[in-house]
Design a protein around this motif. Structure first.
Motif, PDB file in Angstrom:
ATOM      1  N   ALA A   1      41.828  31.447  39.393  1.00  0.00           N
ATOM      2  CA  ALA A   1      42.936  31.266  38.461  1.00  0.00           C
ATOM      3  C   ALA A   1      44.068  32.187  38.886  1.00  0.00           C
ATOM      4  N   ALA A   2      45.285  31.774  38.583  1.00  0.00           N
ATOM      5  CA  ALA A   2      46.426  32.631  38.889  1.00  0.00           C
ATOM      6  C   ALA A   2      46.367  33.864  37.990  1.00  0.00           C
ATOM      7  N   PRO A   3      46.674  35.033  38.532  1.00  0.00           N
ATOM      8  CA  PRO A   3      46.623  36.273  37.741  1.00  0.00           C
ATOM      9  C   PRO A   3      47.505  36.184  36.490  1.00  0.00           C
TER      10      PRO A   3
ATOM     11  N   ILE B   1      45.457  34.520  33.734  1.00  0.00           N
ATOM     12  CA  ILE B   1      44.444  35.450  33.221  1.00  0.00           C
ATOM     13  C   ILE B   1      45.114  36.509  32.338  1.00  0.00           C
TER      14      ILE B   1
ATOM     15  N   LEU C   1      45.944  35.261  28.930  1.00  0.00           N
ATOM     16  CA  LEU C   1      44.743  35.135  28.128  1.00  0.00           C
ATOM     17  C   LEU C   1      44.357  36.495  27.552  1.00  0.00           C
ATOM     18  N   ASN C   2      44.468  37.512  28.369  1.00  0.00           N
ATOM     19  CA  ASN C   2      44.233  38.873  27.872  1.00  0.00           C
ATOM     20  C   ASN C   2      45.206  39.204  26.750  1.00  0.00           C
TER      21      ASN C   2
ATOM     22  N   GLY D   1      45.719  26.533  39.613  1.00  0.00           N
ATOM     23  CA  GLY D   1      45.771  27.929  39.175  1.00  0.00           C
ATOM     24  C   GLY D   1      45.329  28.157  37.743  1.00  0.00           C
ATOM     25  N   GLY D   2      44.920  27.091  37.081  1.00  0.00           N
ATOM     26  CA  GLY D   2      44.433  27.236  35.703  1.00  0.00           C
ATOM     27  C   GLY D   2      43.002  27.717  35.682  1.00  0.00           C
ATOM     28  N   LEU D   3      42.401  27.589  34.517  1.00  0.00           N
ATOM     29  CA  LEU D   3      41.148  28.272  34.269  1.00  0.00           C
ATOM     30  C   LEU D   3      40.200  27.308  33.569  1.00  0.00           C
TER      31      LEU D   3
END
Lengths: 359, 359, 359, 359
Positions: free
Chosen positions: D16-18, D21, D24-25, D211-213
């Motif tokens: 995933a692209a940073p 992430i 999401l954090n 790049g998604g999750l």
């Protein structure tokens, strides 16, 4: 003591009316376009519009379950809830047909007397249903069984009350009229009054139980429901190619008021039995006998077994509860025999008890 | 020039055989338990087991689409793929019935001649299907139409070849026998040889197109498929309550080889037309005439319109392609009239061309 | 009087546990085969087998509804009935998911206390269901919600009793463990004891409500159910391609007993509130507080509105009934504030009444 | 010779692209109403309306299969046909999802180059489909995969041509944009131009592959389709309770043009490989490389095995056909290594043949 059987199991155990068989014979002439593109079906369309005094669409179908399931699927989204009596045929006796045809449609039981849906209870349920909330089954249709599965008949005002609640909240009104003719003769009104004038959008018109053979019908009053029904039927394998033989049956059914005559005979038979049972203190009719069914509570399971032992066929609906169904061709002799046999069981019952024979 | 119509549209446009109507009349006696619990249905069960020389289960159903869809649903998981000819009735003419009954089951077209599934093509498809991979529809069943939708008939070896491939990979073999009797008389073999002995697990036994009325049947040879079929039928509203009237039709259908006699008549009519058309250079039969259907390519769209103008009814399957279907009661006169009319169109065609009238 | 909000709406309104977020960050390294073919998922498989002390199959899924619907679909035929509490999440809050995934599968409500299914009531229902009768939905599975939708917890003996009845009649036992960890810490037993050792065949293992993020899991103990689950999930779009990010969440959830620690915090918060409310005569806890939910009946609707006016967020479940849900991160301060506010409402209530303001 | 693996299997094998992430954090703060009633989801709604320059509805969903199946189900009746390329992901790689969600909806393959649907072929199919005939699957929607499953990109005129045909016949236009961003950067146009301005009614917006999750999205432009999508999603267990964590991913995906930057990297990697392979006479790119996928035909199966032996991971799509997919994080070093390895295989191939080593 008799040794032959006398059959009160169901109106679908009976014969077809000779007029309907005759119509079927008569339709066996020449060629006709398949899948409903024939003149018998076109004529039926026109004839039922007269009978019901309104434009409508009629679709002959093999069974009442098919009529119900397709009528409801055409009235609902897959997220929908169908409100019905807990005793409704769709809920008790049609496997998962409503859910299958509807893509998951859910049945929700509504309180009411003798197999009816009460307008008040319906309103409460709709108001608590969570309209617009995606995690809740959305109110979509209400199913009324006429006559009910307890042999009672909705009054016109009762249908209108339910319809008013339903329509005010966007629900379709479906009438499971497996015994529509039986109800009609009890109500003494026109087919129009008993259906769309009271708010019914789509009607499963029972034929089989009242002298039919292999066909019932869907009668659609609401034009938007009608749009998809032909497609629903075809994808479910419910459209006969030789449709004329189905349409001819239904045409004969309504011609010369045959349906009313047959229903009157069945209802009269049931009423006759009821009239003679009512005075008996030891038995109880647990629902009003307004069509062709009687739900009779006897004093003991032994009494039911006694009747069975004498050759009477009927459904046992509880330890002491029997259902007797009269057909258009149930004879006066058969009905009298039943009453006599019940009386005989009551006497046996009394003797047994007074004699202290049972432990 | 005739002014009446002569009908070659479909075998479902025709009459019912008098024997079948008679059986239906005969069944209208006494009472009988509903939903197949009657003696007619029990007798049918036993009779078909004799006819097919094996234990089996038979389920009368209203239509061939119902027979096909339920047979396939009972043979598949919802993740399954059903392999069939691109021309198969299930693929072209049954709405989304296979997917509906199966909970999403997918139809996958397999190559073959004249509406057949080729065993080799089937094998290639299965091997490439991704068995065990959850993102792939899983091979579940193969559908053979007998006679095919192009009027051809699978040879016994062809059925056996397909069945061998299917069974080796765990697929069920379903035969859509809408015209099973027509194929049977062409093959000149026993019903057993044409079905389970060649590997067929479940058969849609066509009755309607070959002199029936309102009923076809599912005949199940594979015991594990049979387990769920009754439930599939009931939830789909496909079980008549007065089943005796359906069972009686099918019983009459196989009694005294009625089905074979009717099919022989229809096949002979088609063969007679074919024999007289084959010598005509200007027309082409695009598939072998092995049952009761002819697919005839005429030299021009005008020729087809000419035939229609003369009162012949048939399906147009392409700009110059006509389908003619012979029924059990297609008369020699009607068949002769068709051939003569086609010849007349060819002459008209030639004159028109030689006259240089058309650009 | 506070002006910020304090949230007791649901455990799904809360944050994810930092450990789970961290695991997700840690999984973002290198490449990995899609759709579960990665090492995180393989490791999860092994890890849960240890945690539950038995071979099993685990499938991470996006939601509890998906877990429930697929678990039940894999345990049922389309003709099946799933028995559950009327209050069960599948019945009240998942649209028509059970019917949709099951091809019509019907939910049937079973009596029991506080959202439980009673073994005795289940037995009565199964015995009256009409096993083998095609017009009846066939008993297929039972759904137990642990902790229940009323915040109660099934005892191990209660689960075992239901399972015994279910298995004796061929039904699968499905546990909707949306709050399985909360129940587990209350029971003080092992995961194995709370699931398969008590008869559970397939478990919806809740993660989201207890500190998770975007994944729950299906845990299958019964090998035959497991066969089809992967296919059910894939056809429903429920299999992530980047599965590692789901598996990593669930792995972190069970590592170092995180799930138990989080559940203990939530349960302790609820128990603390309950302990302080119980002495108050004017309020009533309508179900035992055995997990992280409280169902509190206040003396009036005004009291509920008063709480809302003070900034407390919670669900209203009736005119005077409130549901408060504690999360793993519900603080002692928040819980104390709630109790104090309720007490304040009771005082206001009393003053109002004693002041004779209300009629 | 390398001993580590270099991965060209799929864009869903990647990280995933940073930025995603991190989002999401960042979303892990405070409480938020469940099931999409949170501010992240509301903000996403508004943000995407800006990005696409039109009112719309966006629904985060777990997978592309879910996005496709729900989009199509909401656009179709159960009697409908969905037209797509034979190579379309819905047809080859999503089990029976379209049929399952649609209640039987059928996929019909349409010709076109490189995985496209040709407007002309679509028109021919619709005209031959039998609109209004109940035995025919009714044209309901068309599915365009952008970029296609062969790595080609529809031109805006091609989309508009298909849409014109579709809309003229009442079909919805669904774009499976699993690689929408990759197509967008190739087209060099705005998101609006590439979607609703060209006629797209509903878009599966791919995030995961780029790049998604754990989330993709449905973007609905046609208001009537939007009505039912929330219900479709909920009954299918596709609505996360902690929706904020999904919405935050998608928000990050479009912020600061992240999606375009990631797609540009992946496309550039593929284009770079293509540029260096094109001059090689012995290999053939069987489809234009317009996004991030290459379909490369090598001279022999041995060459493919050679690459695999060297540690390259990729899909084999035929005896000599390899699919290589570049990810947003495929490095220049990895791409160069692939080209060098292919060249090495070609040399080995030539030596082998000239040396006559193979029989």
């Amino acid at each position: 003591m008799m040794h032959t059987t006398i059959d009160f199991r169901s109106d679908n155990c009976g014969r077809a009316a000779p007029e309907i068989i005759a119509a079927l014979n008569a339709a066996n002439t020449g060629t006709a376009l398949g899948y409903g593109g024939d003149t018998w079906t076109a004529d039926l369309q026109a004839r039922l519009a007269q009978v019901f005094e309104t434009p409508l669409r009629v679709y002959p179908v093999p069974t009442g379950t098919a009529a119900n399931a397709v009528s409801l699927a055409a009235s609902c989204t897959p997220f929908g809830a169908v409100y019905c009596s807990a005793l409704a045929h769709v809920n008790t006796s049609e496997s998962n047909a409503t859910g299958f045809f509807g893509g998951g449609t859910k049945l929700v039981a509504i309180d009411g007397d003798h197999g009816k849906v009460s307008a008040d209870a319906l309103l409460r349920e709709i108001e608590a249903a969570g309209v617009g909330l995606a995690h809740k089954s959305q109110p979509a249709a209400v199913n009324l069984v006429q006559a009910t599965d307890m042999g009672a008949v909705y009054g016109l005002d009762e249908i209108a009350d339910v319809s008013r609640v339903a329509h005010a909240h966007g629900l379709a009104v479906h009438m499971d009229g497996a015994r529509f003719a039986n109800a009609l003769v009890t109500l003494g009104c026109t087919p129009a009054e008993a259906s769309w004038r009271a708010g019914v959008d789509v009607l499963s018109l029972g034929v089989t139980k009242n002298g039919g053979l292999l066909a019932d019908a869907i009668v659609v009053f609401a034009p938007d429901v009608a749009t998809s029904i032909g497609f629903h039927l075809r994808r479910a394998g419910l459209v006969w190619s030789k449709m004329r033989f189905a349409s001819a049956q239904i045409m004969a059914y309504v011609e010369d008021d045959l349906w009313l005559r047959l229903a009157r005979q069945a209802n009269a038979a049931a009423a006759g039995i009821a009239r003679r049972l009512e005075p008996l203190a030891a038995i109880r009719l647990i629902a009003p006998v307004q069509a062709n069914e009687l739900f009779v509570e006897l004093p003991s399971a032994q009494a039911l077994e006694g009747l069975q032992g004498e050759g009477f066929l009927f459904q046992r609906r509880g330890p002491r509860l029997a259902r007797f169904v009269c057909r258009w061709d149930s004879s006066e002799t058969e009905c009298a025999a039943l009453v006599t046999a019940i009386e005989r069981q009551l006497v046996a019952e009394t003797s047994a008890h007074s004699g202290g024979i049972r432990p």
